[in-house]
Write an enzyme that holds these catalytic residues in place. Structure first.
Site, PDB file in Angstrom:
ATOM      1  N   TYR A 184     -73.818  88.383  67.091  1.00  0.00           N
ATOM      2  CA  TYR A 184     -74.211  88.023  68.969  1.00  0.00           C
ATOM      3  C   TYR A 184     -73.116  86.798  69.497  1.00  0.00           C
ATOM      4  O   TYR A 184     -73.036  87.057  69.733  1.00  0.00           O
ATOM      5  CB  TYR A 184     -74.891  89.028  69.499  1.00  0.00           C
ATOM      6  CG  TYR A 184     -75.105  90.542  68.840  1.00  0.00           C
ATOM      7  CD1 TYR A 184     -73.699  91.222  69.906  1.00  0.00           C
ATOM      8  CD2 TYR A 184     -75.663  90.856  67.773  1.00  0.00           C
ATOM      9  CE1 TYR A 184     -73.985  92.583  69.331  1.00  0.00           C
ATOM     10  CE2 TYR A 184     -75.724  92.924  67.319  1.00  0.00           C
ATOM     11  CZ  TYR A 184     -75.027  93.212  69.197  1.00  0.00           C
ATOM     12  OH  TYR A 184     -74.496  94.244  68.158  1.00  0.00           O
ATOM     13  N   PHE A 240     -84.888  99.120  72.497  1.00  0.00           N
ATOM     14  CA  PHE A 240     -83.983  99.640  73.951  1.00  0.00           C
ATOM     15  C   PHE A 240     -82.522 100.325  72.714  1.00  0.00           C
ATOM     16  O   PHE A 240     -81.977  99.478  71.866  1.00  0.00           O
ATOM     17  CB  PHE A 240     -83.583  99.428  74.936  1.00  0.00           C
ATOM     18  CG  PHE A 240     -83.142  97.821  74.516  1.00  0.00           C
ATOM     19  CD1 PHE A 240     -81.535  97.490  75.166  1.00  0.00           C
ATOM     20  CD2 PHE A 240     -84.092  96.360  74.880  1.00  0.00           C
ATOM     21  CE1 PHE A 240     -81.417  96.140  75.325  1.00  0.00           C
ATOM     22  CE2 PHE A 240     -83.569  95.321  75.041  1.00  0.00           C
ATOM     23  CZ  PHE A 240     -82.003  95.424  75.723  1.00  0.00           C
TER      24      PHE A 240
END
Length: 415
Positions: free
Chosen positions: A124, A415
């Site tokens: 990322y 999450f």
């Protein structure tokens, strides 16, 4: 046949969920009830898939989340999750297409940053995300702690720790969490489904979690000031001696004194010889709540939450700073979302950040700004790694003082 990246329809969602399982190396079929529960929660306008014919081969979703920043403000962010590319379709730029679309849409919606929990470290950074929090875990050797379990008691006269069931946690937990998360930079809000899954009321990916114990700390006035969820493995030795391990799923408290009481409570449980802490902040005080801190052995430290700044001025204005001061930051962003030169006038009460043509004090990539944002990383360390350049003498020292936070940020929740 070319692969098409598009938002997912309701009819395609089950195949999308199957592709998530495949991407995370889970060959088990997704039970219909799990698909139905996840579909009820999903925002399909923010759920993308890459389709090779009628088969989903890459997945991506985002949703609105609130993230606590230094100073206690809750900032609306673009939370990224469920990112996979099937092994047969890697190297085709599918993730780049999905993440580029999503970040641009989030910027257009007015979200000041995006965040995610990265399964792999090397993915990322090239999309502008920076490591923003770390997590650590310990194993406590209970007999070595020096604690006398017979003398355990809450720190406040009249306070108590009660064991409650999952239904009670679903009723009391959300309000307590909302009080706690404003105290902890890096903390996120938790939706209704999170509470159902974490208390066993709803299966997660088809598997019910082990039955958990839930403890709440109530002050003398009856106010909940702490909460812990834990499981016990029920082990006994060949000599018929109890050798149980406690695994903490989550423990949060509004003060160090309450947190100390909860850890000592867990270490006082009958038949327990070991407590595994689960995800904690890397500067957690837990070892020093014990008479012998060496009874807590570090099991691992790793990056956790990653942050991608989308609007530099609004992001920097959302948090507070350690001392009064000013910096001119030249932010480089290859995606064209958050780059530019900005003057930051900051203080412990707040900040103003505006575009400027003044000469830069520091030059840094948007990924480095993400690492600095919550206070986990320092400008000097990033400069030593080549991620920040000091353009004016003394700017690094000033940035150290501005971005410093008394405690490191921490996000305990996936999450």
């Amino acid at each position: 046949m070319s692969v098409e990246v598009r938002t997912v329809t309701e009819a395609e969602f089950a195949d999308w969920q199957r592709a998530v399982h495949t991407g995370f190396l889970n060959a088990a079929p997704v039970p219909p009830e799990v698909v139905e529960a996840r579909l009820a929660q999903a925002d399909l306008t923010r759920t993308q898939g890459a389709f090779d014919g009628d088969r989903c081969v890459a997945t991506y979703r985002s949703f609105r989340q609130e993230l606590t920043v230094p100073g206690g403000a809750a900032v609306a962010v673009d939370a990224v999750s469920g990112v996979t590319v099937t092994a047969s379709h890697r190297g085709r730029g599918l993730l780049k297409q999905m993440i580029t679309r999503d970040l641009a849409a989030a910027r257009e919606r007015g979200e000041v940053l995006a965040d995610l929990v990265a399964a792999e470290h090397r993915i990322y950074g090239r999309f502008g995300f920076g490591r923003a929090t770390r997590t650590a875990s310990w194993t406590i050797d209970v007999p070595r702690t020096g604690l006398d379990p017979r003398r355990w008691a809450p720190h406040e006269e009249g306070a108590r720790i009660d064991l409650v069931d999952g239904a009670e946690v679903r009723k009391l937990g959300p309000a307590f969490h909302d009080r706690w998360r404003v105290l902890q930079p890096g903390a996120i809000d938790l939706d209704e489904r999170w509470w159902r899954v974490s208390t066993g009321a709803e299966p997660s990916d088809g598997d019910r979690r082990p039955e958990a114990f839930h403890a709440v700390y109530r002050s003398a006035a009856g106010v909940i000031e702490g909460q812990a969820t834990y499981t016990v493995d029920g082990k006994w030795s060949d000599a018929k001696q109890p050798a149980n391990s406690v695994t903490v799923g989550r423990l949060s408290a509004t003060s160090a004194a309450v947190e100390r009481a909860l850890w000592r409570f867990l270490c006082s449980l009958d038949w327990v010889v070991e407590v595994r802490t689960g995800r904690r902040a890397p500067d957690d005080l837990m070892p020093y709540y014990l008479p012998d801190p060496r009874a807590a052995r570090v099991q691992g430290v790793a990056d956790f939450l990653w942050v991608r700044i989308l609007d530099t001025a609004r992001a920097l204005e959302a948090r507070t700073y350690g001392v009064p001061g000013a910096l001119v930051l030249d932010v480089r962003d290859g995606a064209g979302l958050a780059g530019g030169r900005y003057r930051l006038d900051a203080s412990p009460e707040g900040a103003v950040c505006v575009p400027t043509s003044q000469g830069a004090d520091l030059t840094l990539g948007v990924d480095a700004l993400g690492s600095l944002y919550l206070g986990d990383e320092t400008p000097t360390r990033l400069a030593l790694l080549g991620a920040v350049a000091e353009e004016r003498a003394g700017a690094l020292a000033r940035a150290e003082a501005l971005f410093h936070t008394p405690r490191r940020p921490w996000c305990p929740d996936m999450f």
